[in-house]
Design an enzyme around this catalytic site. Structure first.
Site, mmCIF file in Angstrom:
data_model
loop_
_atom_site.group_PDB
_atom_site.id
_atom_site.type_symbol
_atom_site.label_atom_id
_atom_site.label_comp_id
_atom_site.label_asym_id
_atom_site.label_seq_id
_atom_site.Cartn_x
_atom_site.Cartn_y
_atom_site.Cartn_z
ATOM 1 N N THR B 152 0.769 -1.235 -0.017
ATOM 2 C CA THR B 152 -0.180 -0.043 0.112
ATOM 3 C C THR B 152 0.903 1.158 0.072
ATOM 4 O OG1 THR B 152 -1.745 -1.139 1.444
ATOM 5 C CG2 THR B 152 -1.962 1.263 1.262
ATOM 6 N N GLU B 153 0.675 2.329 -0.911
ATOM 7 C CA GLU B 153 1.210 3.520 -0.950
ATOM 8 C C GLU B 153 2.906 3.168 -1.157
ATOM 9 O OE1 GLU B 153 -0.643 6.010 -1.711
ATOM 10 O OE2 GLU B 153 -2.562 5.706 -0.831
ATOM 11 N N LEU B 154 3.240 2.405 -1.512
ATOM 12 C CA LEU B 154 4.806 1.963 -1.515
ATOM 13 C C LEU B 154 5.417 1.818 -0.192
ATOM 14 C CD1 LEU B 154 6.323 3.109 -4.844
ATOM 15 C CD2 LEU B 154 5.249 0.884 -4.294
#
Lengths: 415, 435
Positions: B152-154
């Protein structure tokens, strides 16, 4: 009088800008935000080295560094009742009458002789300031506008009209035609307009047809550059929800009572304080009784600045439910004292106080829900408080006065 | 014509995700709702359909055309589980258009947490379950089991990379954060430092292994944030010195950027939603393959990048602290930097045990939908007063309004779990809790 004129002339010698300002109320004689804002602006301008000659309808004010002229200094005293010297015992019926029959709000708001009083102020104030040598003329709201127009014409200097409230705000959009006409004429003649919010600027464009580029938004400010420390945050046995303002239609206090009822249903431990006076008082007391809130609603009446500070510091939630609020200085004062705020969306201060729950004034269910959430959630209160410092720091009167000065400079260099 | 050997390849990865936004919940609703009733399905449908019209349909169509026109065209997607759920709820036609892309065999689908959550930071068990569920779903829909993981979201750290390795992934994506690269290029493969996780963790992970074996050496693909953001954020910015950006110029920037692979990672909504059609974003995308071809720039999927360059010796990317792709800080501060966010996150994950104990699928699903990272992003007050990007991406008035809704949902869930006893479970036949 001669001595005064001489002193004013003496001060003309250096290069700083000299503003001739027409005010209506000024601490200690004030009822609302206008007086407080006027003082903030004067002190802010003085801080920046500007010269200020302030004209007031009374001679009880003093301000170190500023010259204050009042009718008293001419020897002939005129008495101008400050706008909220209302007839409190008449107000409920008068209100109902106005709503149902559309009778003139001017009677309630200013007393019957207001027109005459404004005329007298204008005549005296214009005469009084003929010897002043200003670089700019600055007025506050419609009552001083005509004096400003005449002074501006006499001195051939630009006129800045500062709009703290319009007739539409004061009357829930049922304006007195005479006042609105005067307002409009004055604003059209002004070289530039300062509005206390984007909310008011939009209203001036939309309802008065004033060109957008003639209006600059300068929000009101505060002298506190940071919030005060607050130790207790558990609400105690009886959390306190506060309303502070004039008890008028504009301030939306009836919506506060309605929201209080919804809060009370779920949290009977909560206490509500209504601080301030105004023509709705008897109606509000009646309504409180009818809604079964007599035991938890306290009408504090008119409060001193010291009492107001104590209330803000004690409040677990401050509510400003205004129907139409050009700014709303009370919200800045509330966050200065660490009170989490629920604000009417129909207000200018919401453009500045970002750490607030916003509601439409009429949506009292949601208003109640916001109050209940604030009371329930400590993380919410902490987060709201932690944002106050930056807001206050960015809105000191010194900063705001700096913006006013740059408007002055712009106008002076054009003229 | 440039020398082919000096040109890097390009790896496109697009994130496709929609959260379940919350209704205007009231305190009076608490204790009165059914699971799932927290979410504003009308609004979620409206937004989904709007984005579908502006982005998903036209961009999928364009990519399909490009794949037909250029046989070597490649692209990667990560579709969050909650996005797929919304496809089932509001747009089977959208899902079909992704299936059409999958059918070309030239599109790679990545793995992520099903609920687009921050569970990696809060619960290993929950994290592994969500990844497993996502991988199973992607395989079922598109016929291929993902081998590359993107969190998620890097959100990335050495530890998260190690968990991904133990789960069996070949590769993992991360932000090419300057402070971790210290002057090195983001355009080459890296690997995380090797170290051992506690045995107990390893057992949890082994229990949810995605592939038959763990990977010996996992590779990290780093986002080239400058070139990615030129498209995602700056493309239509008229005050930007690179405006207007042409495919020709951009391809030249890519070529001169060097290295093995320029990784262009961005939200799929960049096309048509964040950058509207009238900015020329579609014409830009349409023109890119030809400009790449001219310069010998190949388009590769993340798996192809690893296959092609993974055998070469590579450097360590040492993320001892967490990095992400959000904001200029590139850390967790978009989701975890104020009282609201901490209260919401800790409050939510504190319910994990009770939610599992309930064995109620609807409750579990609701709890998980509240884990979607967007809920915590909406609570951010970081730049709130400046009225920036957080405001643009929030469906609510303010972080405080977001918290009002979220805290009501959490209160309700708490109350339901308190009431939930084995006895009441027996009485509900359809898996829905008793009111």
């Amino acid at each position: 009088m001669l001595r005064l004129v001489a002193r004013v002339r003496e001060k003309q010698t250096d290069m700083s800008l000299h503003t001739l300002m027409f005010g209506w109320e000024y601490p200690p004689v004030h009822c609302g935000g206008l007086g407080v804002a006027c003082q903030g602006i004067v002190r802010g301008l003085l801080h920046h080295g500007a010269k200020v000659t302030l004209v007031l309808p009374h001679d009880e004010a003093s301000e170190e560094g500023a010259t204050i002229l009042s009718p008293g200094s001419l020897g002939g005293e005129i008495i101008i009742p400050v706008p909220t010297k209302l007839r409190p015992y008449d107000s409920w019926r008068a209100y109902a009458q106005r709503v149902t029959e559309g009778s003139e709000p001017v009677d309630q708001l200013y007393g019957e002789n207001l027109g005459e009083e404004v005329e007298r102020y204008t005549a005296v104030a214009t005469e009084l300031t003929k010897a002043v040598r200003p670089d700019v003329v600055h007025t506050h709201d419609w009552m001083t506008l005509e004096a400003g127009v005449r002074a501006s014409r006499h001195h051939r200097m630009p006129l800045v009209a500062h709009v703290h409230a319009t007739e539409l705000d004061r009357t829930e959009f049922r304006p007195n035609a005479w006042i609105m006409k005067r307002e409009l004429q004055g604003l059209m003649k002004a070289d530039h307009i300062i509005s206390v919010s984007g909310y008011t600027k939009n209203l001036l464009i939309r309802e008065y047809g004033i060109p957008a580029d003639k209006i600059t938004v300068i929000h009101n400010g505060t002298f506190a550059s940071e919030p005060l420390m607050r130790l207790d945050d558990d609400g105690g046995a009886h959390p306190l929800v506060l309303f502070l303002g004039r008890l008028t239609v504009q301030k939306g206090v009836t919506y506060f009572i309605r929201a209080a009822q919804s809060v009370h249903r779920l949290r009977p431990d909560v206490r509500f304080v209504v601080a301030g006076e105004g023509h709705l008082l008897s109606q509000l007391i009646q309504e409180t009784f009818e809604r079964g809130l007599s035991d938890c609603m306290i009408f504090a009446g008119r409060v001193t600045s010291e009492e107001a500070r104590k209330l803000y510091s004690r409040a677990d939630c401050f509510v400003m439910p205004s129907v139409s609020e050009p700014f709303g200085l009370v919200a800045l004062e509330a966050i200065t004292h660490g009170a989490p705020v629920v604000l009417s969306r129909q207000s200018g201060v919401a453009e500045v106080v970002h750490n607030a729950m916003l509601v439409d004034f009429w949506d009292t269910d949601k208003m109640a829900d916001c109050i209940l959430t604030v009371l329930r959630e400590k993380p919410l209160r902490s987060e709201m408080r932690s944002q106050s410092k930056r807001i206050l720091l960015n809105h000191t009167w010194y900063r705001q006065a700096g913006k006013i000065l740059s408007i002055y400079s712009g106008l002076s260099s054009n003229s | 014509m440039q020398n082919k050997h000096t040109s890097p390849s390009v790896c496109f990865y697009f994130q496709v995700h929609q959260p379940y936004r919350l209704k205007d919940l009231r305190i009076t609703d608490i204790g009165q709702m059914k699971p799932g009733e927290y979410f504003d399905q009308e609004k979620n449908r409206a937004i989904f359909r709007k984005v579908a019209e502006k982005c998903y349909f036209p961009t999928n169509k364009l990519l399909l055309e490009l794949i037909e026109q250029y046989p070597d065209f490649r692209v990667a997607f990560s579709l969050s589980g909650v996005f797929i759920d919304q496809c089932h709820d509001f747009g089977p036609d959208v899902l079909e258009s992704f299936k059409a892309l999958a059918a070309t065999g030239k599109v790679e689908f990545l793995a992520e947490t099903y609920y687009h959550s921050l569970s990696a930071l809060f619960s290993r068990e929950e994290f592994c379950q969500q990844v497993e569920r996502h991988v199973d779903m992607i395989e079922e829909l598109f016929g291929v089991r993902p081998r590359i993981f993107r969190n998620t979201e890097l959100v990335y750290s050495n530890e998260i990379a190690e968990v991904a390795r133990l789960l069996g992934f070949r590769g993992i994506l991360a932000e090419g954060a300057d402070h971790l690269l210290s002057g090195r290029s983001p355009n080459v493969l890296y690997h995380p430092p090797s170290f051992e996780l506690p045995r107990e963790w390893q057992q949890t992970i082994a229990h949810h292994r995605i592939h038959s074996s763990t990977t010996r050496t996992i590779r990290t693909l780093l986002k080239n944030y400058r070139l990615s953001d030129d498209i995602a954020f700056r493309f239509s910015n008229k005050t930007w010195s690179g405006y207007p950006l042409t495919a020709d110029t951009f391809a030249e920037w890519v070529r001169s950027s060097g290295g093995q692979s320029v990784n262009l990672f961005m939200d799929y909504e960049t096309f048509g939603e964040h950058q509207w059609a009238d900015t020329g974003i579609f014409e830009f995308l349409r023109a890119l393959p030809a400009e790449f071809l001219k310069r010998g720039i190949a388009l590769l999927t993340p798996s192809q990048v690893i296959t092609r360059f993974g055998r070469k010796p590579c450097d360590v990317f040492d993320a001892h602290a967490i990095v992400s792709w959000a904001d200029i800080e590139r850390d967790l501060s978009a989701w975890r930097s104020n009282h609201l966010q901490e209260a919401a996150l800790t409050g939510l994950y504190a319910l994990e045990h009770a939610v599992r104990e309930s064995e109620d699928p609807a409750l579990l699903d609701t709890w998980r939908k509240l884990q979607t990272s967007d809920h915590f992003y909406y609570l951010s007050t970081k730049y709130w007063s400046d009225g920036d990007v957080h405001k643009y991406f929030s469906p609510y008035d303010s972080p405080y309004e977001a918290y009002r809704r979220f805290s009501h949902a959490l209160e309700d869930l708490r109350l339901v779990l308190e009431r939930f006893t084995p006895a009441s479970r027996c009485k509900t036949e359809d898996g829905r809790r008793k009111k």
